[in-house]
Design an enzyme around this catalytic site. Structure first.
Site, PDB file in Angstrom:
ATOM      1  N   GLY A 236       0.817  -1.209   0.000  1.00 33.60           N
ATOM      2  CA  GLY A 236       0.000   0.000   0.000  1.00 33.60           C
ATOM      3  C   GLY A 236       0.843   1.247   0.000  1.00 33.60           C
ATOM      4  O   GLY A 236       2.062   1.192   0.204  1.00 33.60           O
ATOM      5  N   PRO A 238       2.561   4.839   1.201  1.00 31.39           N
ATOM      6  CA  PRO A 238       3.190   5.175   2.490  1.00 31.39           C
ATOM      7  C   PRO A 238       2.192   5.802   3.461  1.00 31.39           C
ATOM      8  O   PRO A 238       1.319   6.574   3.061  1.00 31.39           O
ATOM      9  CB  PRO A 238       4.277   6.186   2.098  1.00 31.39           C
ATOM     10  CG  PRO A 238       4.532   5.961   0.650  1.00 31.39           C
ATOM     11  CD  PRO A 238       3.232   5.514   0.067  1.00 31.39           C
ATOM     12  N   THR A 240      -0.139   4.352   5.318  1.00 27.40           N
ATOM     13  CA  THR A 240      -1.484   3.786   5.431  1.00 27.40           C
ATOM     14  C   THR A 240      -1.624   2.821   6.604  1.00 27.40           C
ATOM     15  O   THR A 240      -2.719   2.336   6.862  1.00 27.40           O
ATOM     16  CB  THR A 240      -1.871   3.065   4.130  1.00 27.40           C
ATOM     17  OG1 THR A 240      -0.815   2.188   3.736  1.00 27.40           O
ATOM     18  CG2 THR A 240      -2.112   4.071   3.026  1.00 27.40           C
ATOM     19  N   LYS A 242       0.729  -0.009   7.439  1.00 22.72           N
ATOM     20  CA  LYS A 242       1.197  -1.391   7.252  1.00 22.72           C
ATOM     21  C   LYS A 242       2.001  -1.872   8.452  1.00 22.72           C
ATOM     22  O   LYS A 242       1.763  -2.965   8.971  1.00 22.72           O
ATOM     23  CB  LYS A 242       2.042  -1.478   5.969  1.00 22.72           C
ATOM     24  CG  LYS A 242       1.290  -1.075   4.707  1.00 22.72           C
ATOM     25  CD  LYS A 242       2.146  -1.248   3.470  1.00 22.72           C
ATOM     26  CE  LYS A 242       3.287  -0.253   3.416  1.00 22.72           C
ATOM     27  NZ  LYS A 242       2.834   1.133   3.321  1.00 22.72           N
ATOM     28  N   HIS A 459      -6.153  35.493 -11.488  1.00 26.62           N
ATOM     29  CA  HIS A 459      -5.791  34.100 -11.774  1.00 26.62           C
ATOM     30  C   HIS A 459      -6.621  33.147 -10.907  1.00 26.62           C
ATOM     31  O   HIS A 459      -7.231  32.196 -11.418  1.00 26.62           O
ATOM     32  CB  HIS A 459      -4.297  33.900 -11.515  1.00 26.62           C
ATOM     33  CG  HIS A 459      -3.770  32.567 -11.951  1.00 26.62           C
ATOM     34  ND1 HIS A 459      -2.919  32.410 -13.002  1.00 26.62           N
ATOM     35  CD2 HIS A 459      -3.976  31.305 -11.473  1.00 26.62           C
ATOM     36  CE1 HIS A 459      -2.618  31.131 -13.163  1.00 26.62           C
ATOM     37  NE2 HIS A 459      -3.246  30.443 -12.219  1.00 26.62           N
ATOM     38  N   GLU A 460      -6.632  33.398  -9.602  1.00 28.91           N
ATOM     39  CA  GLU A 460      -7.398  32.526  -8.706  1.00 28.91           C
ATOM     40  C   GLU A 460      -8.893  32.655  -8.948  1.00 28.91           C
ATOM     41  O   GLU A 460      -9.633  31.669  -8.863  1.00 28.91           O
ATOM     42  CB  GLU A 460      -7.053  32.844  -7.251  1.00 28.91           C
ATOM     43  CG  GLU A 460      -5.598  32.613  -6.875  1.00 28.91           C
ATOM     44  CD  GLU A 460      -5.163  31.168  -7.081  1.00 28.91           C
ATOM     45  OE1 GLU A 460      -6.016  30.270  -7.041  1.00 28.91           O
ATOM     46  OE2 GLU A 460      -3.967  30.955  -7.315  1.00 28.91           O
ATOM     47  N   HIS A 463      -9.805  30.373 -11.826  1.00 30.76           N
ATOM     48  CA  HIS A 463      -9.993  28.981 -11.396  1.00 30.76           C
ATOM     49  C   HIS A 463     -11.360  28.809 -10.737  1.00 30.76           C
ATOM     50  O   HIS A 463     -12.090  27.851 -11.035  1.00 30.76           O
ATOM     51  CB  HIS A 463      -8.909  28.591 -10.384  1.00 30.76           C
ATOM     52  CG  HIS A 463      -7.568  28.342 -10.990  1.00 30.76           C
ATOM     53  ND1 HIS A 463      -7.352  27.418 -11.979  1.00 30.76           N
ATOM     54  CD2 HIS A 463      -6.346  28.898 -10.737  1.00 30.76           C
ATOM     55  CE1 HIS A 463      -6.074  27.414 -12.307  1.00 30.76           C
ATOM     56  NE2 HIS A 463      -5.436  28.308 -11.570  1.00 30.76           N
ATOM     57  N   ASP A 534       0.147  24.550 -13.382  1.00 30.56           N
ATOM     58  CA  ASP A 534      -1.133  24.251 -14.040  1.00 30.56           C
ATOM     59  C   ASP A 534      -0.892  23.501 -15.338  1.00 30.56           C
ATOM     60  O   ASP A 534      -1.534  22.484 -15.627  1.00 30.56           O
ATOM     61  CB  ASP A 534      -1.887  25.555 -14.338  1.00 30.56           C
ATOM     62  CG  ASP A 534      -2.496  26.154 -13.090  1.00 30.56           C
ATOM     63  OD1 ASP A 534      -2.654  25.421 -12.102  1.00 30.56           O
ATOM     64  OD2 ASP A 534      -2.806  27.353 -13.105  1.00 30.56           O
TER      65      ASP A 534
END
EC number: 3.4.24.-
Length: 676
Positions: A236, A238, A240, A242, A459-460, A463, A534
């Protein structure tokens, strides 16, 4: 009283250091007693010596030429004089040689001898004058032996360091270098983690719980003719859980648990890795039933002979061969199970993955919204909160987060609250912690010109506008132009957690990603370098659509993706030059179509875009409610239950950088987190 008698009757434990100390004491004592320390010898000057010589008090003068010193011996009559009463007593010495009464340090030897001869001649004396040399036994011994002692000491030190440290444990001495370095956990004291401490991971826990049952009640399965599995591989991303899952197995099974990393087998000496594998499995068989846990097994389990650049590592391959032999050489009733963990299962050797070695592969995936809630419950236990937090809300704000990320959120929230002198952690601290982890620390004192700030705002806003107007784009939650980390602005989205993605959804996401550059073009009729990341994101998305997922009509239902990762080491592409040209053209065509589409959306809503950008310049941070006042309710919001649930929050930033601009959605947070 009996207990005290037992303690006092114990003999001190013998140590080899006692012998070394005794030898040193004897050498120093011999040197000390053999010297003139216990004699009454006094130092005098050459003028006093000449006076004693003229008076006839000197019997003998012994000149030590290599020490520029003379030993003076008096006559018996001189010893009875008051002037020599301090040196007249008989000295104590274990040396059989005569002990002088005076010592004289002289300068030039020739002048000293001439002066003595002159006085003897003038006074007609029969004083004996002789020359001699003295040697320092201890000094000569040290000079002779010390280099060898240093060389041997350095050699022993290096051998201990190379063999994994000093001490008497396995691998600690040079002759134990081939011993296993695995740490043995005591099932009664060392392993206190249980399955209750592992939140989420329900499917993985079911698999490993059965492994625990195999060890506890083997007859239940073997009585029906079944064989106990020999190994289970935890795979899995990194963070998570294990390793945590393996610790829980150790705590629940109540059997000896050998834990070590794959790199612990690697050593500079040839054959050490294979020797340690043999010793590890021998110890496990002796303590059967037992569990062996090898973390990061890809350190020794990589596919053999496929690294074309550096060549294969013979020592690593010998270690892997020994591991393969040991795993396949068990008797089925030895009750030894091997657990291993890795996040690079694609590079493991096929022989290691076959049935009969690692019989089971347990995939530990990123947690979903329900599992994230359970993980928050675990990590919030030690956190002092000021209110009953809505865990469902926190789980919705962290899509794409692993268990380690959630633990980091809880810890960061506590640090933020402490930094603000709070007595408890509240909801806003957790939201700030998520912002801090994903976007970086706010930098309100960063110097930005008014022109740059206006460009960033539009710009933001671009988006935000495009994502708000497209059906499949992730709905925006918050926009800010406050610098954070390396970015100069950020837009937070709350995307739907999808298991499969359709072409129209990917195109809408690409269009929203290009909305920033499109807004610069529509408003200023100029573009800048701020859209670099982007463009990087949409280029990767478009290339994946064409070459990986087979979503392009011209290329067709083909994929050039290699799950084994071996194509990364080759210099050739799995397609012709004509196909490469077609792929490039289709990628460019796909991106330009979405760019034109973004420009059209912004031109149709230019007045609202301007209002949004001006409000962003005024407030620096705006939320979903501000967008609803400008654009109205999203026409697609009723179709998406996940969006409807997200009344507020955050989370995936679309960040603006100069010159790099980064757009991140939580669904691909794992790939983008390192770039923010």
């Amino acid at each position: 009283m009996a207990k005290e008698n037992n303690n006092t009757g114990k003999k001190p434990k013998f140590s080899s250091w006692w012998i070394y100390g005794l030898i040193i004491v004897l050498i120093l004592g011999f040197q000390f007693l053999n010297s003139d320390n216990f004699a009454n010898t006094k130092k005098t000057t050459t003028s006093e010596l000449q006076e004693y010589l003229r008076n006839g008090d000197v019997k003998e003068i012994l000149i030590i030429t290599n020490a520029r010193q003379a030993k003076v011996f008096l006559t018996d009559e001189a010893l009875n004089k008051d002037v020599h009463k301090d040196v007249s007593e008989k000295p104590f010495s274990i040396n059989s040689a005569k002990v002088p009464q005076y010592l004289v340090n002289y300068g030039d030897l020739q002048n000293f001898e001439n002066e003595i001869k002159t006085i003897k001649k003038e006074n007609n004396l029969d004083t004996i004058v002789d020359n001699d040399q003295e040697s320092d036994v201890l000094g000569n011994l040290i000079v002779t032996i010390l280099p060898f002692v240093l060389i041997i000491g350095i050699w022993i030190y290096l051998m201990r360091r190379m063999s994994g440290g000093g001490g008497g444990g396995a691998g600690g001495q040079i002759f134990n270098i081939g011993k296993s370095k695995a740490k043995l956990f005591d099932e009664k004291t060392d392993t206190r983690t249980s399955f209750k401490d592992v939140a989420g991971l329900e499917g993985a826990k079911e698999e490993v719980e059965e492994i625990v049952e195999f060890l506890k009640f083997p007859d239940k399965y073997t009585s029906l003719g079944g064989k106990i599995p020999k190994g289970a591989l935890l795979v899995g991303p990194p963070g998570t859980g294990k390793t945590l899952l393996a610790k829980a197995v150790a705590g629940e099974a109540k059997v000896p648990f050998f834990s070590l990393s794959g790199s612990d087998f690697v050593e500079m000496f040839v054959g050490v890795g294979a020797s340690r594998v043999r010793d590890l499995f021998k110890q496990a068989k002796d303590k059967s039933p037992a569990i062996i846990f090898i973390d990061e097994i890809d350190a020794i389990g990589r596919a053999r002979g496929k690294n074309n650049f550096t060549g294969s590592n013979d020592e690593r391959e010998n270690t892997l061969n020994q591991l393969l032999t040991e795993m396949d050489g068990f008797g089925t009733n030895t009750n030894v199970i091997v657990l291993a963990a890795t996040n690079r299962a694609d590079v493991l050797d096929k022989a290691l993955m076959r049935a009969g070695r690692f019989d089971r592969q347990i995939y530990v995936d990123l947690p979903d919204i329900r599992e994230r809630k359970e993980i928050f419950e675990v990590h919030l236990r030690p956190i002092k909160t000021s209110e009953a937090l809505d865990l469902d809300f926190l789980a919705r704000q962290t899509p794409g987060f692993s268990g380690a990320d959630i633990a980091n959120v809880c810890n960061e929230a506590a640090l933020i609250a402490a930094r603000k002198e709070k007595k408890a952690v509240n909801k806003q601290d957790f939201l700030d912690a998520v912002d801090r982890i994903v976007g970086g620390l706010e930098k309100k004192n960063k110097i930005i010109t008014p022109g740059e700030k206006k460009t960033i705002a539009y710009h933001e806003a671009g988006h935000a506008t495009v994502s708000w107007m497209l059906e499949h784009a992730a709905p925006l939650v918050k926009v800010t132009i406050v610098p954070r980390g390396q970015s100069l602005g950020a837009a937070w989205y709350l995307p739907e957690e999808r298991l499969i993605v359709r072409p129209e959804q990917m195109k809408d996401e690409m269009c929203a990603t290009l909305g920033g550059r499109a807004a610069e073009k529509v408003i200023f009729n100029k573009i800048s370098t701020g859209a670099l990341s982007d463009l990087e994101k949409v280029t990767k998305q478009a290339r994946a659509m064409v070459t990986v997922y087979g979503l392009n009509d011209k290329i067709g239902n083909l994929t050039y993706y290699d799950s084994s990762g071996q194509n990364d080491y080759g210099f050739s592409k799995p397609y012709s030059e004509d196909t490469a040209h077609t792929i490039d053209m289709e990628i460019s065509k796909l991106i330009e179509e979405q760019y034109v589409r973004a420009i059209k959306v912004l031109e149709d809503n230019k007045d609202k875009l301007t209002v949004l950008a001006e409000r962003l310049l005024e407030k620096e941070v705006i939320f979903k409610e501000d967008l609803e006042k400008i654009f109205g309710k999203r026409p697609f919001e009723g179709k998406d239950d996940a969006v409807k649930q997200a009344a507020e929050g955050m989370i995936t930033p679309d960040t603006e950088e100069v010159p790099v601009k980064e757009t991140v959605s939580p669904s691909d947070k794992e790939d983008k987190q390192n770039k923010i």
